[in-house]
Design a protein around this motif. Structure first.
Motif, PDB file in Angstrom:
ATOM      1  N   THR A  30     -69.305  -4.845  -4.212  1.00 34.62           N
ATOM      2  CA  THR A  30     -68.619  -3.776  -4.953  1.00 34.62           C
ATOM      3  C   THR A  30     -68.667  -2.447  -4.213  1.00 34.62           C
ATOM      4  OG1 THR A  30     -70.614  -3.377  -6.260  1.00 34.62           O
ATOM      5  CG2 THR A  30     -68.926  -4.790  -7.235  1.00 34.62           C
ATOM      6  N   ASP A  37     -61.754  -3.567  -3.422  1.00 35.42           N
ATOM      7  CA  ASP A  37     -60.612  -3.834  -4.307  1.00 35.42           C
ATOM      8  C   ASP A  37     -60.223  -5.310  -4.370  1.00 35.42           C
ATOM      9  OD1 ASP A  37     -60.411  -1.114  -4.879  1.00 35.42           O
ATOM     10  OD2 ASP A  37     -59.162  -0.761  -3.108  1.00 35.42           O
ATOM     11  N   ASN A  39     -61.709  -7.610  -6.332  1.00 37.62           N
ATOM     12  CA  ASN A  39     -62.088  -8.188  -7.630  1.00 37.62           C
ATOM     13  C   ASN A  39     -62.854  -9.498  -7.448  1.00 37.62           C
ATOM     14  OD1 ASN A  39     -60.937  -6.099  -9.077  1.00 37.62           O
ATOM     15  ND2 ASN A  39     -58.943  -7.116  -9.159  1.00 37.62           N
ATOM     16  N   THR A  41     -65.879 -12.114  -7.743  1.00 36.99           N
ATOM     17  CA  THR A  41     -66.938 -12.397  -8.703  1.00 36.99           C
ATOM     18  C   THR A  41     -67.836 -13.508  -8.159  1.00 36.99           C
ATOM     19  OG1 THR A  41     -65.606 -14.022  -9.893  1.00 36.99           O
ATOM     20  CG2 THR A  41     -65.529 -11.765 -10.703  1.00 36.99           C
ATOM     21  N   THR A  53     -62.334 -14.891  -5.312  1.00 38.44           N
ATOM     22  CA  THR A  53     -61.900 -13.693  -4.598  1.00 38.44           C
ATOM     23  C   THR A  53     -60.415 -13.830  -4.263  1.00 38.44           C
ATOM     24  OG1 THR A  53     -62.432 -12.199  -2.782  1.00 38.44           O
ATOM     25  CG2 THR A  53     -62.595 -14.555  -2.324  1.00 38.44           C
TER      26      THR A  53
END
Length: 163
Positions: A30, A37, A39, A41, A53
């Motif tokens: 992060t 950018d 996102n 997880t 991703t």
């Protein structure tokens, strides 16, 4: 009275260290400029980690970061078994990483055979997902540990119940 010494060969990992490694990897992902950018997880389950991703390239970076954090926390990279890269919804990619724990019957037999072939006075017996190694001398047990550390086995080995 001749006493015998023993230890168990197991394949396990510290769950809390794994949780910390995944948490540190998420923090770095992060904060890193190139991954901010995406996102991305990391979902840590009981026996898997699911990485989601936006591209194969960022997936490679994320797996590298996860590996680095695991090594810093004294976790072996052999506990990670990377699955196939699948496409997820919205041009995203997903990879399931299985966490290997315990010795399979096949690997336990291989360890037992290695001990039998190298050391005549040492016994190795398979007990579930562990191998109990017994000998009359602690020096022989140390030599068995060195032999197993040098052997290129597909799992991370630990030695417990050394007495």
């Amino acid at each position: 009275m001749a006493s015998t010494y023993s230890f168990d060969v197991v394949s396990d990992f510290d769950r809390q260290e794994l949780v910390n490694a995944v948490d540190q990897a998420m923090r770095e992902i992060t904060n890193r400029y190139d991954l901010k950018d995406t996102n991305t997880t990391l979902d840590l389950g009981e026996t898997t980690i699911v990485i989601t991703t936006n591209s194969d390239m960022t997936l490679q970076s994320v797996t590298d970061i996860l590996g680095q954090k695991a090594v810093k926390r004294n976790l072996s990279l052999k506990i990670f078994e990377y699955g196939q890269v699948e496409s997820a919804s919205g041009n995203r990619v997903r990879q399931e990483v299985t966490l290997k724990k315990g010795l399979t019957q096949e690997i336990a037999k291989k360890i037992s055979k290695m001990i039998r072939d190298e050391f005549k006075k040492v016994q190795g017996s398979i007990q579930g997902d562990a191998v109990r190694v017994t000998a009359k001398s602690k020096d022989e047990l140390q030599a068995v540990m060195q032999l197993l550390n040098k052997a290129d086995l597909p799992v991370a080995l630990q030695y417990t119940n050394y007495r």
